[in-house]
Design a protein around this motif. Sequence first.
Motif: not given
Lengths: 706, 248
Positions: B37-41, B191-194, B206-210
Amino acid sequence: MRPATVWIIFRKELLEALRDRRTIFMMIGLPILLYPLLMIGMSRLQEGQEAAQTARASRVAVWGELPAELEARLLKPGKMELLGWKGAPQGIRDGLKASRLDAPPTPPFDYDADDRPAKPPKLPDADWARAAQKAVLEREADAVVILWPRFEERMKGGDKAVASILYDSVRAESRKARDRVSDQLRLYRMDLQRERERQRGLPAGFALGVEIQSNNVASEQRKSGLLVGMLLPYMLILFSAMSGFYAAIDMTAGEKERGTMQTLLCAPVEALEIIGGKFLAVWSIAMIATVVNLLSLAMTFTRLKLLPGMEVSAPPSSYLVAFLMLIPISLMVNAVFLAVGAFAKDFKDGQNFLTPILMSLLAPLTVTMTPGIELNGYLAFVPVVNIALLIKGVFLGEWAADMLFLVLLSSLCYASIALVFAAHVFERNPVLLGGKEALSSVFDFSRRPGSRPTPGVSLLVFAAVLVLAFYGSLSLARFGLPVMLAVTQYGFFLAPVVLVIYLKGYDFTDTLNLRGLSWRGAAASVLIGVSAWTVAGGLLVRLLPPPESLQKAMERLLMLDDKPAPLWEAWLLVAITPALCEESLFRGLIMSGFRRLGKWPAILATGLLFGLAHASIYRLLPTLALGVVFGYTVWKTRSIVAGMICHALNNGLMATLARSKDLIEQMGLSGQKYVPWAIIAGGAVVLAAGLWLLKREGEDQAPTTA
Amino acid sequence: MTPILQAEGLSRHFGAVRAAEEVSLTVRAGEVVGLLGPNGAGKTTILRMIAGILAPDAGRVLIDGIDIAAEPLAAKEKIGFHSGDTQLYQRLNAREALEYFGRLYGVEERRLKRRIDELIAQLEMESFAGRPCGTLSSGQKQRANIARAFLHEPDLLILDEPTNALDVVSGQFIVEAIRREKAEGRAVLFSTHIMGEAEYLCDRIALLHEGKLVDQGTLAELLERSGCANLTDAFLKAIGVRRNGESA
């Protein structure tokens, strides 16, 4: 809470703190260096100042005609330089020379015991006064002496000659000049009086009338004790708190700042174990600092003359009692530091939060420096003030074991409140993680139906009720013993219990053990109730016999005042009422809170608090023993009624005995200082029978863990 | 087989901010699941709730069948948690810090010493294990911290961006360490964003958003469902962002 885990956290916290130079400096470096440097520095400075003042000649302007004889006297010690009319305006000179100026009227007689003016007279609103003030303040002279017109003539003619000395009390040289001039004038006056008596053929001392000799009975140790007692509590409490201050910030806000708090929170440890370990570490640091402070101060005081001719020689026991007194205050202050420190985001924030708390200690500490304030019943329950005054009393040799016990007890109450608060804060993880909702969640005391009291709640209720009951009963004393007893018991013991159970949503039946009693339980309670006093009162009283004053106070209590009240009234107020109220508090709410610790820890802890609540070191052991026996009875029968029967019978029997001389004689108690061994033995047999019946009273209650 | 981690309907709000919304996840023994997930997700909030250091507003977490809210100590013993916010004590050296946490996790003394030696060798910490943590470089600190999370041989490893801010060499150490733990049968949630890291390590992603899980599955399943050729495109598509940064 697992003691092994608390120990692991404590060891690590202490190790880390001891590797922090700031903590080490505050704990050991500062006290070792500060006191000797401060005291020696102050002492040397004072000595140097005094030597310089003594060596220096005072520069004194004399306005007026100075008789040759007086001039010779002033100059004789060689410490005065007379400056003549220096600084005197021409108008004043002319006025004095031409006798146009009059001496100011004699101020009304208002002198203190040392013959000094009780209030310094105001500077007269006159040109001469303003001129002299200017001369002194502009340092043309250290002091101005005005000899009012016809000084010598009046003196020789048997009249009253007047001299005024104008000086600046703020300036040491000016005060010295005043002292020197005044001394010589007094000697001159004395000689003059003798000469006048001789000339008129009057007996020596005629003019003096009455000679007042005042002697100070205080020994050097007492005088120095006053000084030490004024300084020591202030310094000890402050510096001991300061060393805990940095450690507490480091272990709370510092950990948050360094990101280690979360590491700890994800380990399998309870919040109470974390606070327990951290608290022990902070407290240990504060106590090490206290010992170092105490040793350093003791060494400094004993090696140093604080005032000329005054050596401090307090016995080592004084320092020991002072140390003992610092334990509860250190518990309290450091618990508050940890609890408040947990709210801070970083070290700087922590300093901002804790500095006001540290500063707030300063105000109550000044009581030791305020004359006339001594430790009494009211002040014994005022936090910080009580300890400061007791330490002062110890160094003055004025302290009693009962007062020491009361101060320790009240201080432990406040320490408990602070510790429970700290544990409460640490139980809220968002606070430790720095969440925004932190503060509101800490003060969330909302009702949670079905929950059970905890040991923290027990401690908190005990501490709050004790302080409330203490001040409440003191303020009710003027209404007489019956009113005081009834209001204290129902208003300050029972009402808070009911309120807490209702507000917290606890189950009344379970918390207060409101259950019926089997015939065996009832029989056991009766046997215990009529016999426990023989062992508690007969045996344990021998270990620490109460003073006569306490015996008289107890008799008065049992009689319900100086004149004996009817027996039914005594049973109602001294037996049944405490049985209802105190049992609801101790064997009810408080023991319920301790239940999760297991049978004996719960019974012993409740018994100890019950003993402490009787607020006398002489009654501690007997009431503790009774509390344990009553607690065991309630635990085994699972019914508060059992405790109430024991308590009512025990107290009722005492009230009956106190009224019945016949019964006392029949029991062979008349004229006995202690309960005879035969009665103790008989009582022990009955007690054993009661306990045996209890042992057969079903299974033990399972301690709750919820 | 019972999953080691079973998170059901986790939600957490911070005031008006919804950091996590009805998040459900499972991780089995020997499985690596990546939370992307992006930062803040809401990745850190979800991992904190799973690790038992933050109470969810709703939902529950079972660790090997143990409810972490009901039995936090028993559940936490089975978790090794590491994040950017779990630092080591500056005035303790790495070995002392490991000993401390080993004791808190109840590792028996002899086994603890052996395990610390083993981890120091595996993560090549010999040169700095005796130095205070406050004097270590970021990479060294990260290795010591990973060792702390692995120390008690937990059933579940929760690693929050473990290679964040590390150079390639240090990052590779961590990635290999995770592979070793997986090989030993441990469940890993990280968790990672790489994207490369996720592709290389994860069995499922698992894809996380907001605060919401927008998709989860194996790499092949995600690519198939999204119709994209790589994970980056699949992720951007799932969260509704085009390659040039515009909203889809």
